[in-house]
Write an enzyme that holds these catalytic residues in place. Structure first.
Site, mmCIF file in Angstrom:
data_model
loop_
_atom_site.group_PDB
_atom_site.id
_atom_site.type_symbol
_atom_site.label_atom_id
_atom_site.label_comp_id
_atom_site.label_asym_id
_atom_site.label_seq_id
_atom_site.Cartn_x
_atom_site.Cartn_y
_atom_site.Cartn_z
ATOM 1 N N ASN A 126 53.003 15.296 -8.065
ATOM 2 C CA ASN A 126 53.769 15.002 -6.855
ATOM 3 C C ASN A 126 53.760 16.269 -5.998
ATOM 4 O O ASN A 126 54.461 17.227 -6.307
ATOM 5 C CB ASN A 126 55.202 14.607 -7.266
ATOM 6 N N LYS A 184 54.806 16.715 -3.048
ATOM 7 C CA LYS A 184 55.959 16.825 -2.130
ATOM 8 C C LYS A 184 55.479 17.214 -0.731
ATOM 9 O O LYS A 184 54.394 16.795 -0.318
ATOM 10 C CB LYS A 184 56.997 17.799 -2.716
ATOM 11 N N HIS A 227 62.195 8.634 -5.840
ATOM 12 C CA HIS A 227 62.296 10.030 -6.292
ATOM 13 C C HIS A 227 63.692 10.559 -5.963
ATOM 14 O O HIS A 227 64.275 10.215 -4.937
ATOM 15 C CB HIS A 227 61.219 10.889 -5.619
ATOM 16 N N GLU A 276 64.720 13.242 -4.795
ATOM 17 C CA GLU A 276 64.874 13.906 -3.487
ATOM 18 C C GLU A 276 65.057 12.878 -2.383
ATOM 19 O O GLU A 276 65.759 13.138 -1.402
ATOM 20 C CB GLU A 276 63.663 14.822 -3.229
ATOM 21 N N GLU A 305 63.325 11.632 -14.737
ATOM 22 C CA GLU A 305 63.393 12.981 -14.176
ATOM 23 C C GLU A 305 64.854 13.394 -14.027
ATOM 24 O O GLU A 305 65.498 13.074 -13.011
ATOM 25 C CB GLU A 305 62.727 13.017 -12.796
ATOM 26 N N GLY A 308 62.486 21.263 -10.308
ATOM 27 C CA GLY A 308 62.303 22.456 -9.497
ATOM 28 C C GLY A 308 63.206 23.615 -9.884
ATOM 29 O O GLY A 308 63.306 24.605 -9.174
ATOM 30 N N SER A 319 60.318 20.312 -14.133
ATOM 31 C CA SER A 319 59.889 21.625 -14.626
ATOM 32 C C SER A 319 58.900 21.543 -15.788
ATOM 33 O O SER A 319 58.950 22.359 -16.701
ATOM 34 C CB SER A 319 61.102 22.503 -14.990
HETATM 35 P P1 PGA Z 1 59.056 19.951 -10.721
HETATM 36 O O1 PGA Z 1 59.205 18.561 -9.919
HETATM 37 O O2 PGA Z 1 57.917 19.753 -11.697
HETATM 38 O O3 PGA Z 1 58.746 20.954 -9.653
HETATM 39 O O4 PGA Z 1 60.351 20.181 -11.396
HETATM 40 C C1 PGA Z 1 59.059 17.313 -10.563
HETATM 41 C C2 PGA Z 1 59.269 16.199 -9.573
HETATM 42 O O5 PGA Z 1 60.117 16.321 -8.675
HETATM 43 O O6 PGA Z 1 58.614 15.140 -9.651
#
Ligand code: PGA
Length: 249
Positions: A9, A11, A94, A96, A166, A172, A211
């Site tokens: 992803n 982003k 997601h 976010e 997640e 993140g 992460s």
């Molecule tokens: P990250 O993000 O690996 O940077 O923690 C995962 C995601 O948001 O799908």
């Protein structure tokens, strides 16, 4: 046996030129590996990345879509547009988007119904916040999101969904769920899905995300109910992403 699936992803990162550079790097490192691999660049790079992937088995996904197939929805992108741009997958719900764009379970449900009808493979993201975890509400929140996403969707169609667990507190942040913490929730999700889908739940893929790095991927992916990962930060580096893909073998 469930085929592992690892998706990147990206982003809101990468212009089209940068995206081609990244995808060329990934392609050369993962060729021939028996893992389903997907990259999800921003909308503006989809066609360019699709062309760059023409000679590879890597799939293309979008990070979001609208719930209607067309109409007066300024700034939105439809499932048909994604298909025409070369996508086979789409991320939905997601955290976010839930957090910053007000997406709730009923919206995710409408998007999921639309994606399935269009023939896109949806990757639906669910997960609890730290506050919800600490309040002992993991099951209520995560299964509420899963149930909300597939509400009213016929079991045959719902069986095609790929899920991504997640935990919001792991995205993140550099803090990963331990393999045991993740496996507990994945097993819970599969048990819940069995109540809706019956035996087909055994075939459903559930990715872990939050992460994931080359250092922790193998232990996470070795868990019985973890079928690959949804990768954010580490998906922006070809070497790291390829190392994570290899951990899913
Ligand atoms: P990250 O993000 O690996 O940077 O923690 C995962 C995601 O948001 O799908």
């Amino acid at each position: 046996m469930r085929r592992p699936i690892v998706a990147g992803n990206w982003k809101m990162h990468k212009t089209a030129a940068e995206a081609v550079e990244l995808v060329e790097g990934i392609k050369s490192l993962v060729a021939g590996l028996d893992v389903e691999i997907v990259v999800c660049p921003p909308f503006t790079c989809l066609e360019t990345v699709c062309a760059a992937l023409a000679d590879s088995a890597i799939g293309l996904g979008a990070q979001n879509m609208h719930w209607e197939r067309q109409g007066a929805f300024t700034g939105e992108i439809s499932s048909d547009m994604l298909l025409a741009a070369g996508c086979s997958y789409v991320l939905l719900g997601h955290s976010e988007r839930r957090q910053f764009c007000g997406e709730d379970d009923s919206l995710v449900n409408r998007k999921l119904a639309c994606a399935l009808q269009a023939g896109l493979c949806p990757i639906v993201c669910v997960g609890e916040t730290l506050q919800e975890r600490e309040a002992g509400r993991i099951e209520e929140v995560v299964l509420g999101q899963v149930g909300g996403a597939i509400a009213g969707i016929e079991a045959g169609a719902a069986s095609a969904v790929v899920w991504a667990y997640e935990p919001v507190w792991a995205i993140g942040t550099g803090v990963t769920a331990t393999a045991a913490q993740a496996e507990e929730v994945h097993a819970m999700m599969r048990h819940f899905l069995a109540g809706h889908l019956g035996k087909a739940a055994d075939e459903v893929r559930i990715q872990y995300g939050g992460s994931v790095k080359p250092e922790n991927a193998a232990e996470l992916f070795a868990q019985a109910n973890i079928d690959g990962g949804l990768i954010g930060g580490a998906a922006l580096d070809a070497g790291q992403f390829a190392a994570i893909v290899k951990a899913a073998l």
